[in-house]
Design a protein around this motif. Structure first.
Motif, PDB file in Angstrom:
ATOM      1  N   PRO A  53       0.826  -1.210   0.000  1.00 28.82           N
ATOM      2  CA  PRO A  53       0.000   0.000   0.000  1.00 28.82           C
ATOM      3  C   PRO A  53       0.856   1.253   0.000  1.00 28.82           C
ATOM      4  O   PRO A  53       1.932   1.292   0.602  1.00 28.82           O
ATOM      5  N   HIS A  54       0.396   2.271  -0.691  1.00 36.00           N
ATOM      6  CA  HIS A  54       1.104   3.548  -0.764  1.00 36.00           C
ATOM      7  C   HIS A  54       0.211   4.622  -0.154  1.00 36.00           C
ATOM      8  O   HIS A  54      -0.565   5.270  -0.857  1.00 36.00           O
ATOM      9  N   PRO A  55       0.282   4.815   1.166  1.00 35.69           N
ATOM     10  CA  PRO A  55      -0.613   5.776   1.814  1.00 35.69           C
ATOM     11  C   PRO A  55      -0.325   7.202   1.379  1.00 35.69           C
ATOM     12  O   PRO A  55       0.777   7.532   0.945  1.00 35.69           O
ATOM     13  N   ASP A  56      -1.331   8.030   1.540  1.00 42.71           N
ATOM     14  CA  ASP A  56      -1.206   9.443   1.217  1.00 42.71           C
ATOM     15  C   ASP A  56      -0.107  10.087   2.072  1.00 42.71           C
ATOM     16  O   ASP A  56       0.043   9.759   3.255  1.00 42.71           O
ATOM     17  N   PRO A  57       0.698  10.998   1.479  1.00 51.25           N
ATOM     18  CA  PRO A  57       1.774  11.657   2.246  1.00 51.25           C
ATOM     19  C   PRO A  57       1.283  12.337   3.520  1.00 51.25           C
ATOM     20  O   PRO A  57       1.984  12.358   4.530  1.00 51.25           O
ATOM     21  N   GLY A  58       0.047  12.891   3.486  1.00 55.82           N
ATOM     22  CA  GLY A  58      -0.487  13.523   4.692  1.00 55.82           C
ATOM     23  C   GLY A  58      -0.704  12.521   5.804  1.00 55.82           C
ATOM     24  O   GLY A  58      -0.456  12.804   6.985  1.00 55.82           O
ATOM     25  N   LEU A  59      -1.148  11.335   5.438  1.00 54.88           N
ATOM     26  CA  LEU A  59      -1.353  10.275   6.421  1.00 54.88           C
ATOM     27  C   LEU A  59      -0.016   9.807   6.988  1.00 54.88           C
ATOM     28  O   LEU A  59       0.110   9.507   8.182  1.00 54.88           O
ATOM     29  N   VAL A  60       1.012   9.768   6.135  1.00 51.77           N
ATOM     30  CA  VAL A  60       2.353   9.385   6.589  1.00 51.77           C
ATOM     31  C   VAL A  60       2.878  10.402   7.593  1.00 51.77           C
ATOM     32  O   VAL A  60       3.463  10.032   8.626  1.00 51.77           O
ATOM     33  N   ARG A  61       2.681  11.689   7.316  1.00 53.01           N
ATOM     34  CA  ARG A  61       3.153  12.716   8.246  1.00 53.01           C
ATOM     35  C   ARG A  61       2.448  12.611   9.590  1.00 53.01           C
ATOM     36  O   ARG A  61       3.025  12.898  10.639  1.00 53.01           O
ATOM     37  N   LEU A  62       1.201  12.204   9.571  1.00 52.27           N
ATOM     38  CA  LEU A  62       0.411  12.124  10.804  1.00 52.27           C
ATOM     39  C   LEU A  62       0.755  10.890  11.633  1.00 52.27           C
ATOM     40  O   LEU A  62       0.949  10.976  12.846  1.00 52.27           O
ATOM     41  N   LEU A  63       0.844   9.743  10.979  1.00 56.53           N
ATOM     42  CA  LEU A  63       0.984   8.481  11.703  1.00 56.53           C
ATOM     43  C   LEU A  63       2.376   7.874  11.652  1.00 56.53           C
ATOM     44  O   LEU A  63       2.688   6.989  12.445  1.00 56.53           O
ATOM     45  N   GLY A  64       3.198   8.299  10.713  1.00 53.25           N
ATOM     46  CA  GLY A  64       4.448   7.591  10.455  1.00 53.25           C
ATOM     47  C   GLY A  64       4.238   6.633   9.293  1.00 53.25           C
ATOM     48  O   GLY A  64       3.120   6.156   9.045  1.00 53.25           O
ATOM     49  N   VAL A  77      -5.630  15.298   5.784  1.00 55.41           N
ATOM     50  CA  VAL A  77      -6.003  14.955   7.153  1.00 55.41           C
ATOM     51  C   VAL A  77      -6.070  16.181   8.052  1.00 55.41           C
ATOM     52  O   VAL A  77      -6.836  16.209   9.011  1.00 55.41           O
ATOM     53  N   ALA A  78      -5.293  17.186   7.767  1.00 53.24           N
ATOM     54  CA  ALA A  78      -5.254  18.343   8.665  1.00 53.24           C
ATOM     55  C   ALA A  78      -6.535  19.149   8.634  1.00 53.24           C
ATOM     56  O   ALA A  78      -6.751  19.995   9.475  1.00 53.24           O
ATOM     57  N   ARG A  79      -7.431  18.899   7.681  1.00 55.57           N
ATOM     58  CA  ARG A  79      -8.660  19.678   7.574  1.00 55.57           C
ATOM     59  C   ARG A  79      -9.770  19.100   8.440  1.00 55.57           C
ATOM     60  O   ARG A  79     -10.837  19.679   8.532  1.00 55.57           O
ATOM     61  N   ASN A  80      -9.561  17.956   9.031  1.00 58.82           N
ATOM     62  CA  ASN A  80     -10.616  17.353   9.815  1.00 58.82           C
ATOM     63  C   ASN A  80     -10.127  17.237  11.249  1.00 58.82           C
ATOM     64  O   ASN A  80      -9.437  16.293  11.611  1.00 58.82           O
ATOM     65  N   GLY A  81     -10.455  18.219  12.071  1.00 55.82           N
ATOM     66  CA  GLY A  81      -9.935  18.266  13.416  1.00 55.82           C
ATOM     67  C   GLY A  81     -10.294  17.069  14.253  1.00 55.82           C
ATOM     68  O   GLY A  81      -9.495  16.582  15.035  1.00 55.82           O
ATOM     69  N   GLN A  82     -11.519  16.566  14.122  1.00 52.32           N
ATOM     70  CA  GLN A  82     -11.958  15.440  14.933  1.00 52.32           C
ATOM     71  C   GLN A  82     -11.131  14.199  14.629  1.00 52.32           C
ATOM     72  O   GLN A  82     -10.668  13.497  15.528  1.00 52.32           O
ATOM     73  N   ILE A  83     -10.913  13.918  13.352  1.00 53.44           N
ATOM     74  CA  ILE A  83     -10.141  12.746  12.963  1.00 53.44           C
ATOM     75  C   ILE A  83      -8.679  12.942  13.338  1.00 53.44           C
ATOM     76  O   ILE A  83      -8.034  12.026  13.840  1.00 53.44           O
ATOM     77  N   LEU A  84      -8.162  14.121  13.142  1.00 52.12           N
ATOM     78  CA  LEU A  84      -6.770  14.388  13.475  1.00 52.12           C
ATOM     79  C   LEU A  84      -6.531  14.164  14.965  1.00 52.12           C
ATOM     80  O   LEU A  84      -5.552  13.556  15.369  1.00 52.12           O
ATOM     81  N   LEU A  85      -7.463  14.607  15.820  1.00 54.53           N
ATOM     82  CA  LEU A  85      -7.315  14.452  17.244  1.00 54.53           C
ATOM     83  C   LEU A  85      -7.333  12.980  17.633  1.00 54.53           C
ATOM     84  O   LEU A  85      -6.544  12.511  18.439  1.00 54.53           O
ATOM     85  N   ALA A  86      -8.239  12.206  17.037  1.00 49.71           N
ATOM     86  CA  ALA A  86      -8.318  10.781  17.347  1.00 49.71           C
ATOM     87  C   ALA A  86      -7.082  10.045  16.906  1.00 49.71           C
ATOM     88  O   ALA A  86      -6.578   9.176  17.605  1.00 49.71           O
ATOM     89  N   ALA A  87      -6.579  10.412  15.718  1.00 49.81           N
ATOM     90  CA  ALA A  87      -5.427   9.706  15.181  1.00 49.81           C
ATOM     91  C   ALA A  87      -4.144  10.086  15.901  1.00 49.81           C
ATOM     92  O   ALA A  87      -3.197   9.324  15.927  1.00 49.81           O
ATOM     93  N   ALA A  88      -4.119  11.276  16.484  1.00 47.43           N
ATOM     94  CA  ALA A  88      -2.885  11.720  17.140  1.00 47.43           C
ATOM     95  C   ALA A  88      -2.473  10.781  18.255  1.00 47.43           C
ATOM     96  O   ALA A  88      -1.296  10.617  18.533  1.00 47.43           O
ATOM     97  N   ASP A  89      -3.442  10.140  18.913  1.00 48.06           N
ATOM     98  CA  ASP A  89      -3.108   9.200  19.983  1.00 48.06           C
ATOM     99  C   ASP A  89      -2.441   7.962  19.458  1.00 48.06           C
ATOM    100  O   ASP A  89      -1.866   7.185  20.214  1.00 48.06           O
ATOM    101  N   ALA A  90      -2.543   7.721  18.137  1.00 45.78           N
ATOM    102  CA  ALA A  90      -1.973   6.496  17.543  1.00 45.78           C
ATOM    103  C   ALA A  90      -0.622   6.726  16.921  1.00 45.78           C
ATOM    104  O   ALA A  90      -0.070   5.840  16.318  1.00 45.78           O
ATOM    105  N   THR A  91      -0.088   7.953  17.027  1.00 42.13           N
ATOM    106  CA  THR A  91       1.182   8.203  16.360  1.00 42.13           C
ATOM    107  C   THR A  91       2.280   7.381  16.977  1.00 42.13           C
ATOM    108  O   THR A  91       2.242   6.998  18.127  1.00 42.13           O
ATOM    109  N   GLY A  92       3.273   7.106  16.146  1.00 46.82           N
ATOM    110  CA  GLY A  92       4.410   6.302  16.599  1.00 46.82           C
ATOM    111  C   GLY A  92       4.922   5.477  15.451  1.00 46.82           C
ATOM    112  O   GLY A  92       4.236   5.268  14.486  1.00 46.82           O
ATOM    113  N   GLN A  93       6.126   4.991  15.591  1.00 41.60           N
ATOM    114  CA  GLN A  93       6.736   4.237  14.504  1.00 41.60           C
ATOM    115  C   GLN A  93       6.667   2.753  14.825  1.00 41.60           C
ATOM    116  O   GLN A  93       7.039   2.347  15.885  1.00 41.60           O
TER     117      GLN A  93
END
Length: 328
Positions: free
Chosen positions: A229-240, A312-328
């Motif tokens: 899979p080739h995720p969107d660059p914005g998703l990569v910046r958010l989650l790793g 991803v940065a345009r949807n605050g609710q999703i960004l906030l939820a996903a932020a807890d999942a960040t990490g490599q």
């Protein structure tokens, strides 16, 4: 040699990662994941080798026949002191600033050898094991014709190796040419996957041992999984990169093993990322017939699709939820 050796390939890959070839196809995706696997805590691994050809730690790349990493490390620990001392002398001549802990590994000090084993075990599990079937396939594609690997076939080992009876010409990573007469010593061909350029190795202790010719398998055999899979660059910046790839791969329901294969990571690494994504409400897991099956939740679907269409940065609710999942 008829099969790749895990310890040898693991150590070779650490030098390869520091060379330009690692960032070219088909290694681009693998090298990114390997560097991520090393992380800040594993940087000492890069002290084992430098990017320069010819500076490999010979006590770790000498063929032993070991079929797994543990047996390879045990062979290193069991090496007679006289052989280890000879290898250390060569290592110091090539690298006068050889780190102290690597000197202690040569000398068989338990603290140093245990540290080496821990570092290599984690790195191998995260970076080498997921690609191992590709390494095996490439090496076996060469060794399948080993019985006929003589005469004109020696010209096909690598573009920089040439054979004109009775002389075999191999690149030499020292400032001058060397004429070596085998005189019955024998020649051991060592096809390798993670090697930038061919090199010949002489046993530092036994002058009658066979000369070992290490050569990278032909590029047509060097294949790594680049179709994941080739995720969107914005998703990569958010989650790793890896976690974003895991999330993107779950647009279809998959088991842990299927997901690991799809993304090109180990099952242990996949489980780690799945746990984080599940805790953040982005995926759900069910166990029909005892097998875990993972899929995106509604929130996970919105994150994957919105990252593609609106960022991803345009949807605050999703960004906030996903932020807890960040990490490599």
């Amino acid at each position: 040699m008829t099969h790749p050796e895990p310890l040898m390939e693991t150590v070779l890959s650490l030098q390869f990662l520091q060379q330009p070839q690692a960032d070219r196809p088909p290694f681009v995706r693998w090298s990114s994941q390997a560097r991520e696997a090393i992380g800040p805590g594993g940087q000492a691994l890069f002290e084992l080798v430098t990017p320069d050809h010819g500076t490999l730690p010979e006590f770790l790349v000498a063929p032993t026949g070991a079929a797994n990493l543990r047996d390879g490390l045990e062979a290193v620990r069991a090496k007679p002191l006289a052989e280890a001392t000879a290898d250390l002398a060569v290592a110091r001549s090539l690298r006068p600033d050889l780190p102290r802990w690597i000197v202690e590994v040569h000398r068989g000090r338990p603290d140093a050898t245990n540290r080496l084993a821990r570092l290599l075990d984690v790195y191998h599990r995260l970076a080498i094991a997921p690609a191992w079937r590709h390494v095996q396939r490439a090496v076996q594609a060469v060794t399948g014709g080993a019985a006929a690997m003589a005469g004109s076939m020696l010209n096909d080992l690598h573009p920089s190796i040439s054979w004109e009876f009775p002389v075999l010409t191999v690149p030499c990573h020292i400032p001058h040419d060397v004429d070596l007469h085998l005189a019955g010593r024998g020649l051991l061909l060592v096809p390798t996957f993670f090697l930038g350029a061919p090199t010949a190795r002489l046993d530092n202790y036994d002058e009658q041992a066979a000369v070992e010719l290490f050569f990278p398998v032909h590029h047509k055999y060097a294949r790594l999984p680049e179709d994941g899979p080739h995720p969107d660059p914005g998703l990569v910046r958010l989650l790793g990169r890896t976690r974003a790839a895991v999330l993107a791969a779950l647009t279809a329901v998959r088991s842990t093993t299927e997901l690991a294969t799809r993304v090109g990571i180990s099952t242990a690494t996949a489980s780690h990322h799945l746990n984080a994504l599940r805790a953040s409400g982005l995926i759900t897991t069910v166990r029909p017939h005892g097998t875990a099956r993972h899929s995106l939740t509604h929130l996970g679907q919105r994150l994957v699709h919105n990252s593609t269409h609106t960022g991803v940065a345009r949807n605050g609710q999703i960004l906030l939820a996903a932020a807890d999942a960040t990490g490599q």
